[in-house]
Design a protein around this motif. Structure first.
Motif, PDB file in Angstrom:
ATOM      1  N   ALA A   1       0.837  -1.209   0.000  1.00 21.50           N
ATOM      2  CA  ALA A   1       0.000   0.000   0.000  1.00 21.50           C
ATOM      3  C   ALA A   1       0.866   1.251   0.000  1.00 21.50           C
ATOM      4  O   ALA A   1       0.620   2.211  -0.749  1.00 21.50           O
ATOM      5  CB  ALA A   1      -0.921  -0.008   1.228  1.00 21.50           C
ATOM      6  N   VAL A   2       1.903   1.194   0.820  1.00 24.80           N
ATOM      7  CA  VAL A   2       2.794   2.365   0.893  1.00 24.80           C
ATOM      8  C   VAL A   2       3.504   2.589  -0.436  1.00 24.80           C
ATOM      9  O   VAL A   2       3.611   3.730  -0.921  1.00 24.80           O
ATOM     10  CB  VAL A   2       3.814   2.186   2.042  1.00 24.80           C
ATOM     11  CG1 VAL A   2       4.913   3.235   1.944  1.00 24.80           C
ATOM     12  CG2 VAL A   2       3.110   2.263   3.388  1.00 24.80           C
ATOM     13  N   ILE A   3       3.966   1.477  -1.046  1.00 26.91           N
ATOM     14  CA  ILE A   3       4.666   1.619  -2.329  1.00 26.91           C
ATOM     15  C   ILE A   3       3.743   2.237  -3.385  1.00 26.91           C
ATOM     16  O   ILE A   3       4.139   3.136  -4.126  1.00 26.91           O
ATOM     17  CB  ILE A   3       5.222   0.249  -2.802  1.00 26.91           C
ATOM     18  CG1 ILE A   3       6.401  -0.135  -1.902  1.00 26.91           C
ATOM     19  CG2 ILE A   3       5.676   0.320  -4.262  1.00 26.91           C
ATOM     20  CD1 ILE A   3       6.898  -1.558  -2.116  1.00 26.91           C
ATOM     21  N   ILE A   4       2.500   1.774  -3.394  1.00 27.12           N
ATOM     22  CA  ILE A   4       1.567   2.341  -4.384  1.00 27.12           C
ATOM     23  C   ILE A   4       1.372   3.844  -4.123  1.00 27.12           C
ATOM     24  O   ILE A   4       1.393   4.654  -5.045  1.00 27.12           O
ATOM     25  CB  ILE A   4       0.206   1.604  -4.349  1.00 27.12           C
ATOM     26  CG1 ILE A   4       0.403   0.150  -4.784  1.00 27.12           C
ATOM     27  CG2 ILE A   4      -0.803   2.295  -5.274  1.00 27.12           C
ATOM     28  CD1 ILE A   4      -0.855  -0.705  -4.689  1.00 27.12           C
TER      29      ILE A   4
ATOM     30  N   VAL B   1       2.319   9.494  -5.620  1.00 24.80           N
ATOM     31  CA  VAL B   1       2.900  10.801  -5.283  1.00 24.80           C
ATOM     32  C   VAL B   1       3.905  11.213  -6.357  1.00 24.80           C
ATOM     33  O   VAL B   1       3.887  12.346  -6.845  1.00 24.80           O
ATOM     34  CB  VAL B   1       3.586  10.757  -3.898  1.00 24.80           C
ATOM     35  CG1 VAL B   1       4.457  11.993  -3.693  1.00 24.80           C
ATOM     36  CG2 VAL B   1       2.546  10.668  -2.790  1.00 24.80           C
ATOM     37  N   GLN B   2       4.772  10.259  -6.717  1.00 19.99           N
ATOM     38  CA  GLN B   2       5.781  10.544  -7.741  1.00 19.99           C
ATOM     39  C   GLN B   2       5.128  11.023  -9.031  1.00 19.99           C
ATOM     40  O   GLN B   2       5.573  12.000  -9.640  1.00 19.99           O
ATOM     41  CB  GLN B   2       6.603   9.276  -8.046  1.00 19.99           C
ATOM     42  CG  GLN B   2       7.679   8.988  -7.014  1.00 19.99           C
ATOM     43  CD  GLN B   2       8.720  10.093  -6.968  1.00 19.99           C
ATOM     44  OE1 GLN B   2       9.101  10.625  -7.986  1.00 19.99           O
ATOM     45  NE2 GLN B   2       9.146  10.444  -5.773  1.00 19.99           N
ATOM     46  N   ILE B   3       4.084  10.306  -9.437  1.00 23.44           N
ATOM     47  CA  ILE B   3       3.430  10.651 -10.706  1.00 23.44           C
ATOM     48  C   ILE B   3       2.840  12.064 -10.646  1.00 23.44           C
ATOM     49  O   ILE B   3       3.064  12.888 -11.524  1.00 23.44           O
ATOM     50  CB  ILE B   3       2.343   9.600 -11.065  1.00 23.44           C
ATOM     51  CG1 ILE B   3       3.033   8.272 -11.396  1.00 23.44           C
ATOM     52  CG2 ILE B   3       1.498  10.074 -12.244  1.00 23.44           C
ATOM     53  CD1 ILE B   3       2.078   7.102 -11.543  1.00 23.44           C
ATOM     54  N   PHE B   4       2.125  12.338  -9.546  1.00 23.46           N
ATOM     55  CA  PHE B   4       1.549  13.673  -9.400  1.00 23.46           C
ATOM     56  C   PHE B   4       2.639  14.746  -9.430  1.00 23.46           C
ATOM     57  O   PHE B   4       2.533  15.760 -10.109  1.00 23.46           O
ATOM     58  CB  PHE B   4       0.775  13.793  -8.073  1.00 23.46           C
ATOM     59  CG  PHE B   4      -0.590  13.168  -8.124  1.00 23.46           C
ATOM     60  CD1 PHE B   4      -1.375  13.251  -9.264  1.00 23.46           C
ATOM     61  CD2 PHE B   4      -1.106  12.514  -7.012  1.00 23.46           C
ATOM     62  CE1 PHE B   4      -2.641  12.680  -9.306  1.00 23.46           C
ATOM     63  CE2 PHE B   4      -2.368  11.944  -7.041  1.00 23.46           C
ATOM     64  CZ  PHE B   4      -3.134  12.026  -8.183  1.00 23.46           C
TER      65      PHE B   4
END
Lengths: 339, 217
Positions: free
Chosen positions: B190-193, B198-201
């Motif tokens: 869940a954290v990785i997703i 976040v990275q994508i945003f």
């Protein structure tokens, strides 16, 4: 002759209330600016000249006094009428103040857009203006792609978009190099001549005033120290501030010794005659040229020279007497008189 | 391990919560931020009392930790969304917490517009309304985009916290499986997703900001 006054400033006071108490920016300023002229306002930084120019389009509201532009007293206008009045005045700035996210063309369209002109009409007009400032090939460039001089040209075109009667220039060339400054000044001169727009120039550089202005006001610590035609103020400065702005820097050091000095001022007629050589030959007394500077102002030559006269009283008197007979303006004094 | 469908549903819930809350937060926060700038002392329409009141409201909302705020406003959430738990209900506290944050982000972006440009517009007879929409917002656009990326990441963080109060989405997965049942693996996924989202945003926001900024041409 009664002059046609486009801007009349009467008893203007402006104070700012700051943390350090009340600061007076303008103190009893009265000025008449004539239709069609290029009028200069010069002073050191902090003298109040930027505040003065902002009072002319009411970006700053005066604390006291009136500003009348083309017959309208700005202080009496409604908010809406004031915005309307501002559109009859263009303004350009030291930092150009272009919209960074708009192209040159879109920048020029901006004042037309806010005045409610149709987009196609605004663009047509903007292209004409780009032509006037010789930047037609830069229409689609963003300000970051333009040099300082080009940005100022866009700013001038933008200021002219709404067909103003007056153009206010707030240190418009202070961020530019000498060559670019000259070309911008030439453009302003041309605009004044061909479009008949009254131009008010704020600067701290005497060279700018000499280059384009017909009349000048010298502002010193919030007050007008002196007003007059440029040649007159330049050749016969009356106020201390005028002298400080006109006389060369650092002269005090060079004139440390000696009693007899004189400053001679040439007007357009006499600067081509060998006045100094003739004086030396006539009076048989050597003089020392401490400073010399002649310039071409508005097609005529003007200049000044500071001479150190002979130590001998009689020789000095003779030299002065000779100069008085010539067609030059002579001021006599000791070393301190010319600083 | 959870089924891929459950993961997909949780991710969808998170995105739904975050995107809708961000949109509503901007609907409120953008005008609020503009109002904070315009009514400020040196603003184009100074109104010190209004400015002070708005400032205080924003500060109060900003100083309450999200979880506490969400619990505090449960009656309001229920009144607006009809229930107090679930993804849709969470949009209410997320917006209440994020709108003042967005307002401050907008305020700081708008304040980056040099005063000279505003003054130039005033000299051309622009009204305050025209200055706001034709000068301030377009000139601050790249900075507003950066602020948007930061805000959406912050809201994503809040939405994960909402897992503790039945908010749904990836936060709920992490809390229910990882925290309550000590299933470290599921929590990690869940954290990785969340980190990837976040990275994508962040990357998209920054790219957009750079791409939109005509100063970089």
């Amino acid at each position: 002759m009664e002059q046609d006054c486009i801007v009349r400033i009467q008893n203007l006071n402006k104070t700012f209330r700051g943390r350090a108490g009340t600061v007076t920016a303008l103190d009893g300023v009265s000025l008449d600016i004539y239709r069609g002229e290029i009028f200069g306002i010069i002073g050191l930084s902090g003298a109040g000249k930027s505040t003065l120019v902002r009072c002319i389009n009411f970006l700053e509201t005066p604390t006291e006094g009136t500003v009348t532009v083309d017959g309208q007293e700005l202080g009496s206008l409604s908010k809406k009428a004031l915005l309307e009045a501002r559109r009859s005045m263009g303004m350009i700035f030291q930092q150009f103040n272009l919209l960074q996210q708009r192209t040159a063309l879109q920048n020029i369209c901006f004042p037309l857009e806010i005045a409610g002109m149709k987009k196609a009409d605004a663009e047509k007009r903007a292209r004409e203006l780009l032509e006037i400032v010789s930047l037609s090939d830069r229409a689609d460039n963003y300000p970051s792609q333009l040099s300082g001089g080009q940005q100022q040209r866009v700013a001038i075109a933008r200021a002219l978009a709404s067909n103003p009667k007056i153009l206010l220039c707030d240190e418009a060339t202070s961020a530019l190099d000498p060559t670019t400054t000259r070309s911008i000044l030439a453009l302003l001169k041309e605009i004044n001549k061909t479009l008949g727009i009254t131009i008010i120039v704020i600067t701290h550089e005497m060279a700018v005033i000499e280059e384009i202005c017909q009349r000048v006001a010298i502002i010193d610590s919030s007050r007008i120290a002196e007003v007059g035609p440029v040649e007159q103020v330049f050749t016969r400065p009356q106020s201390a501030m005028a002298k400080q702005l006109i006389y060369p820097d650092g002269k005090r050091d060079k004139l440390a010794t000696g009693k007899h000095y004189c400053r001679i001022v040439f007007d357009g007629n006499s600067s081509f005659e060998p006045v100094v050589s003739n004086m030396v030959l006539e009076c048989k007394a050597p003089v020392n040229i401490m400073f010399a500077d002649t310039k071409d102002i508005d097609g005529r030559a003007y200049g000044q020279m500071i001479l150190q006269l002979p130590e001998d009283e009689r020789a000095a008197k003779r030299a002065l007497a000779y100069l008085e007979t010539q067609n030059v303006h002579v001021e006599e004094g000791d070393a301190d008189a010319f600083t | 391990m959870l089924s891929p469908e459950l993961w997909a549903q949780s991710l969808w819930e998170t995105l739904y919560m975050v995107i809708v809350s961000t949109a509503v937060s901007y609907l409120i926060g953008l005008p609020l931020g503009l109002l904070l700038v315009v009514t400020d002392k040196g603003g184009i329409r100074p109104m010190p009392p209004l400015n002070a009141v708005l400032g205080v409201i924003v500060n109060i909302l900003r100083s309450i930790p999200f979880l506490i705020l969400a619990v505090m406003i449960t009656p309001m959430t229920r009144a607006i969304a009809g229930k107090a738990i679930g993804t849709t209900a969470m949009i209410v506290p997320l917006t209440v917490a994020a709108a003042p944050y967005v307002a401050r982000m907008v305020e700081s972006s708008i304040k980056e517009v040099p005063f000279g440009v505003i003054e130039a517009a005033q000299s051309m007879g622009a009204t305050p309304w025209q200055i706001v929409w034709k000068v301030l917002v377009p000139e601050a656009k790249p900075s507003l985009m950066v602020g948007g990326a930061i805000s959406i990441v912050t809201i994503l963080g809040y939405s994960a916290m909402a897992g503790f109060i039945g908010g749904g989405g990836l936060g709920t997965v992490a809390v229910n499986y990882g925290y309550n049942r000590y299933n470290f693996e599921i929590m990690l996924v869940a954290v990785i997703i969340i980190v990837i989202v976040v990275q994508i945003f962040q990357v998209c926001g920054m790219w957009l900001a750079r791409h939109l900024d005509k100063r970089n041409r």
